[in-house]
Structure formats: C-alpha cells, structure tokens
Motif scaffolding. Structure first.
Motif, PDB file in Angstrom:
ATOM      1  N   ASP A  13      13.614   3.801 -10.384  1.00  0.00           N
ATOM      2  CA  ASP A  13      13.012   4.164  -9.101  1.00  0.00           C
ATOM      3  C   ASP A  13      11.501   4.316  -9.231  1.00  0.00           C
ATOM      4  O   ASP A  13      10.741   3.836  -8.380  1.00  0.00           O
ATOM      5  CB  ASP A  13      13.645   5.469  -8.602  1.00  0.00           C
ATOM      6  N   CYS A  16       9.906   0.853  -9.685  1.00  0.00           N
ATOM      7  CA  CYS A  16       9.873   0.146  -8.403  1.00  0.00           C
ATOM      8  C   CYS A  16       8.797   0.716  -7.484  1.00  0.00           C
ATOM      9  O   CYS A  16       8.115  -0.036  -6.774  1.00  0.00           O
ATOM     10  CB  CYS A  16      11.234   0.227  -7.722  1.00  0.00           C
ATOM     11  N   ALA A  17       8.636   2.019  -7.487  1.00  0.00           N
ATOM     12  CA  ALA A  17       7.623   2.644  -6.641  1.00  0.00           C
ATOM     13  C   ALA A  17       6.222   2.183  -7.025  1.00  0.00           C
ATOM     14  O   ALA A  17       5.344   2.038  -6.163  1.00  0.00           O
ATOM     15  CB  ALA A  17       7.721   4.163  -6.732  1.00  0.00           C
ATOM     16  N   HIS A  68      14.408  -0.288  -2.668  1.00  0.00           N
ATOM     17  CA  HIS A  68      13.000  -0.690  -2.685  1.00  0.00           C
ATOM     18  C   HIS A  68      12.786  -2.131  -2.236  1.00  0.00           C
ATOM     19  O   HIS A  68      11.655  -2.621  -2.286  1.00  0.00           O
ATOM     20  CB  HIS A  68      12.431  -0.516  -4.095  1.00  0.00           C
TER      21      HIS A  68
END
Length: 338
Positions: A13, A16-17, A68
């Motif tokens: 996560d 991806c951010a 995402h």
C-alpha cells in the motif's frame, strides 16, 4: 489476516501510494518497486524463483493494487504465467509476464528437427505489449514465447488497460513443457485475480463517495445527512464487504465452487457500487483527472473479464444441480468441490 500478511499488504500500500499513477497505461516504476519488495512472483514456489506464498496472501496484495488502480500485470504474472511455468517445472523469469489460453485456431507443432512452432492468434491478452513474454496453455503443454517472438496488435479495455491481440506466425517458443494444468484451472485463477482486484477498486469507490458526501454541502447541510444518500452509502459499503469477503474466502479455499461464487458476487456488486458512487457524486467523476473514474471504469471492465456474473452464476447452478438435494448443503457450507 495474520500480522505477516497485514504487514505485507501495508508495505505494498505504501509503495503504491508513492508510485501509483492510474492515468498511465503502464507503470514501470511501480513494477520495479514491487519486484524489489518481492511480490511479483508471490505464489510461485521458491525453488522456481518466487516467494512461495499462498493464494490468500496473493489475493490481499491484489486487493491493495485494485484499491490504487495500479497499472501493472501482477495478476497475470503471479497467478497465471508464473503458475503455468512453475507447474511445468520451469524457472520463472523476472519482469512482467502475461498468459493466455489457446483457442481452436492456435496450433503447436513439432518439426522434424525436434523444434516447436506456435501459430495462431490470441485475442485480448492483458499487457502483452509490455510483457517480457507470454505463457500459452495449449494441447496439454505450456509454451513460453519471449518478447520479440510475436507481433502485437494494440487494444485496451474501458479503463485503458492494454488488452492486445497477439499474432503468432510460426513463433519459436523458448520452452515447450508438458503441463498438467487445465483450461478450467486457468479460468478460475484468472477469475480469482479479477475478484480480488475488484474488491479493492470497490473500496476506493466507496471511500470516495463517503468523503464527497461529507464535504459537499447542499441546502445548508452535508449530503451525508440526507437519508437517501445515507442509504446509498450503506448499500455500497455492504456490496463492497460482500465482494471482499467472497474474494478472501475463495483465495483461502482455492476451489472452483468458491471462486465461481466470488467472481459472480464481485461482478454483481460492481454494477451497484459504480452506479451509486456516481449518483452520490451528482453524476460527476467521469473525467480523466477525477479519481473515481479510475476505480469505476476498471470495475466495469473487470466485471466482464474472466467471466461475468451470469457465466459464473450458471457455473454455480450447474454445480448445485450436480450435488443434488443431499449434497447441496455440504457443498455450500464447506465451500469446496464434491
């Protein structure tokens, strides 16, 4: 979800951010980071170059990528191409891969010198133009054709993700190996990957709708205080949770019955979530720069890919009929095949 899987999902996560850009058709920077983290071949056995994780762990990572709108072919690489090659006894190369199920017009032939040629057309192969090679399940064998061994006719789904036509003109596969994988297993693994991605995309669509309803003021109060809007948000949350739990159960079970139920549930829920998300937004959110369209266009595309709700619902019905009155309840409660 145990602590290790939760930590891994949190790492993905965060990656991806930092690197996800849903507006791109292909995100090589994100792919490189995911390779560095070690998730691109997550369910492939360690002796074949992977991490040896189970399907449940892989599904959680895919759910994060769906959240995402990550423009990378992890499902095709990890669940399909990597599986086909490893199952046939081959080491899995690094880099993005894709896979396809050969149709009746694809022919694999062995010549007098012992070499192989592969001829035919593979329609709508995900990410073919960016893959290092395509693994083809054909006539009880896995044939791996590296980049440069085939021609690509570029295409895309509704979200702009590559869905290319692969032209094989007497292609010489780098490897042709006997395989025990079946076409049905291929379809089920592809459907599981889509179900997990869809669960993540639904989370994003729901979160965006909740946020917008809390920020947008109409007639002197936030939209979230109107009962009709509250009902929309509650329905979206329920459908999203249903799709998520179904995908998690299917990944944990790994059986055809559970996967069919998960893809049917996710595809059905996608229609509701997309419709209500755009209604809450006042029918906006379709432009390229708006985050909502990156989730909903993928949901509309993935809803039909790898079998829609009608196809998988029919498969569930057939299994229920085969189970009979005495076997139906055990089939449902066990979540597995007879």
């Amino acid at each position: 979800m145990n602590d290790i899987v939760q930590d891994l999902a949190g790492t993905v996560d965060a990656v991806c951010a930092r690197h996800a850009d849903p507006g791109e058709g292909w995100n090589p920077r994100l792919w490189d980071e995911l390779e560095r983290v070690g998730v691109t071949l997550l369910p492939v056995p360690e002796e074949r170059g992977g991490a040896g994780a189970d399907l449940a762990t892989t599904a959680e990572v895919l759910r994060v990528l769906g959240r995402h709108a990550a423009a990378v072919p992890l499902a095709e690489t990890a669940l399909l191409a990597g599986w086909l090659l490893a199952e046939a006894g081959a080491d899995v190369p690094s880099g993005p891969l894709t896979a396809a199920l050969a149709g009746p017009d694809v022919a694999l032939r062995q010549n007098a010198g012992g070499g192989w040629t592969l001829t035919g057309t593979l329609p709508r192969v995900p990410w073919a133009r960016h893959a290092e090679g395509v693994a083809v399940l054909v006539d009880g064998r896995t044939a791996f054709v590296p980049r440069g061994g085939y021609e690509v006719g570029e295409g895309a789904n509704l979200a702009g993700e590559p869905r290319d036509t692969v032209h094989l003109r007497d292609a010489a596969p780098a490897q042709v190996l006997a395989s025990s994988a079946t076409a049905q297993e291929f379809r089920e693994r592809a459907a599981l990957g889509r179900a997990a991605l869809m669960a993540g995309a639904m989370e994003t669509a729901t979160d965006l709708a909740v946020r917008y309803a809390g920020e947008r003021v109409q007639f002197g109060r936030p939209l979230a205080r109107f009962q009709a809007v509250q009902q929309h948000l509650a329905e979206m949350a329920g459908e999203t949770l249903l799709a998520t739990v179904a995908a998690q159960a299917a990944a944990a079970e790994g059986t055809g019955f559970a996967i069919a139920a998960a893809k049917a549930a996710a595809s059905e829920a996608a229609g509701t979530v997309c419709r209500l998300a755009h209604q809450v937004h006042g029918a906006i959110g379709f432009t390229d720069e708006h985050g909502l369209r990156h989730a909903t266009t993928r949901l509309w595309a993935w809803r039909d890919e790898c079998g829609n709700e009608a196809e998988w619902g029919e498969a569930l019905g057939a299994r229920a009929v085969d189970a009979g009155t005495g076997g139906l309840w055990p089939l449902i409660t066990a979540g597995g095949d007879l």
